[in-house]
Structures are given as structure tokens and as C-alpha cells.
Design an enzyme around this catalytic site. Sequence first.
Site, PDB file in Angstrom:
ATOM      1  CG  ASP A   1      42.877  50.424  41.040  1.00 34.76           C
ATOM      2  OD1 ASP A   1      43.844  50.233  40.291  1.00 34.76           O
ATOM      3  OD2 ASP A   1      41.915  49.635  41.132  1.00 34.76           O
TER       4      ASP A   1
ATOM      5  CB  SER B   1      41.063  49.203  53.383  1.00 41.66           C
ATOM      6  OG  SER B   1      41.011  47.998  52.645  1.00 41.66           O
ATOM      7  CB  THR B   2      41.890  54.503  55.021  1.00 40.31           C
ATOM      8  OG1 THR B   2      42.846  55.164  54.183  1.00 40.31           O
ATOM      9  CG2 THR B   2      42.592  53.488  55.900  1.00 40.31           C
TER      10      THR B   2
ATOM     11  CB  VAL C   1      36.388  53.747  47.741  1.00 39.49           C
ATOM     12  CG1 VAL C   1      35.121  53.047  47.305  1.00 39.49           C
ATOM     13  CG2 VAL C   1      36.628  54.954  46.848  1.00 39.49           C
ATOM     14  CE1 TYR C   2      36.418  48.774  47.745  1.00 38.55           C
ATOM     15  CE2 TYR C   2      38.330  47.505  48.354  1.00 38.55           C
ATOM     16  CZ  TYR C   2      37.348  47.801  47.448  1.00 38.55           C
ATOM     17  OH  TYR C   2      37.281  47.106  46.257  1.00 38.55           O
TER      18      TYR C   2
ATOM     19  CB  ILE D   1      51.661  56.311  45.762  1.00 40.33           C
ATOM     20  CG1 ILE D   1      52.620  55.161  46.126  1.00 40.33           C
ATOM     21  CG2 ILE D   1      50.569  55.837  44.824  1.00 40.33           C
ATOM     22  CD1 ILE D   1      52.002  54.109  47.037  1.00 40.33           C
TER      23      ILE D   1
ATOM     24  N   GLY E   1      40.196  56.380  42.952  1.00 37.98           N
ATOM     25  CA  GLY E   1      41.201  56.573  44.004  1.00 37.98           C
ATOM     26  C   GLY E   1      42.616  56.343  43.514  1.00 37.98           C
TER      27      GLY E   1
END
Length: 170
Positions: free
Chosen positions: A35, A118-119, A121-122, A12, A33
Site C-alpha cells: 500500500d 493479507s499475507t 502485516v495481516y 507491483i 507494505g
Amino acid sequence: MDPRISVIQGDITRQTCDAIVNAANTSLLGGGGVDGAIHRAAGPDLLAECRTLHGCDTGKAKITGGYRLPASYVIHTPGPIWRGGENGEPDLLASCYRSCLALAAEKGCKTVCFPSISTGVYHFPLAQAAAIAIREIRAFLAEHPLPEQVTMVCFDAKTKAAYDKALAER
Ligand code: AR6
């Protein structure tokens, strides 16, 4: 079927578009990730602007500049941490997509790229997350002229397959 939604495999941080979405945490001060990748690619000015935002609630979104990224803006949204699914996780994830799309439209963004919020680490279950994402993007685009184009940018083949499947289902 959905000419305004596409699914690609890629990074991205390399996408040229008006806004990319960051799967952030509530501090908005960076992490791992996607981020971490976005902050590395954007450079330190992104963190400096994020510090002025004083965090963000799960399911909401805040916007910054894109700095060294090819994208003009970064829309930061903390997704829900999966805790079994009975703690409002699906509604919070839906709210992330709606909040980001509303902010993008408000800023006049024509092209927006999302990661799979969210898929990582979350640990939100991938198939369910993809179904929620596609449902919310479709619903928003049906009601709004902007953004014109939304792209799900999936980092790996398994993630891309899940979003392709969600997009193929009606
Ligand atoms: N481009 C596109 N997708 C990516 C990239 C990239 N460069 N890098 C990773 N992904 P995650 P979350 C995918 O864990 O689950 C951070 O530490 C990744 O493969 O980044 O929402 C934050 O600060 C996965 O499919 O986000 C938070 O603390 C997807 O992006 C926490 O992680 C999301 O994985 C947020 O966790």
C-alpha cells in the site's frame, strides 16, 4: 494448464498493465507494505482520490486512477486480518479476489496484477492464501472473458514459491 494466469517475482508498482491491486486497509488512506509502495509511486493525487471514496469494507474493492504508475487503474481491496481462521478470514480473502476481478472486468481491463493480499502485516497463512487466490482467479476466468491475463506479482521468493505450488495443484 492455465494460460491466463502467471506468477512472477517483482515489484507491483513497476508493472505495465491495465490495473494493479492494492492490499489496502479499510480507510483506503494508505499504510505500509505494498500500500505504501503504491502510494509513493503513484504520487499524492492517488491519496486525494482515495479520500473521496470514504473507505471500503473488508472483502470488497474500489477503483481509482493510477496517476504516475504505469498501470491505468488501482483496485484497492482491504484483506482480512488473520485472527486464527475461525472469523471468516478465508471467505473474506476469496471475496477480495472476486470483487477485484469483477471491477476489473467492468472497467474493461485486459491485464490485472495482484499482490499477495493479507499475507504481510495481516499474517494470513501463505499456503492457504495462495490456494484461495488461485482457486478464485481460476473460477472467475472460467466464467468471464475479461480480464484476459492475471499475474500474481510476488515480492519475495518464498511468496512466489507458494503461488507456483498453488498453480501447479488442481
Ligand atoms: N510489490 C509487490 N508486493 C509487495 C510490494 C511490492 N512493491 N511490497 C510489499 N509486497 P502487506 P497485507 C508484498 O503487508 O498483509 C498496509 O499497511 C509483501 O511482501 O503489504 O494485506 C495496509 O495499509 C506481502 O507478500 O499487505 C494495511 O494496513 C504482500 O505484498 C496492511 O498493510 C502483502 O503484504 C495490509 O496488510
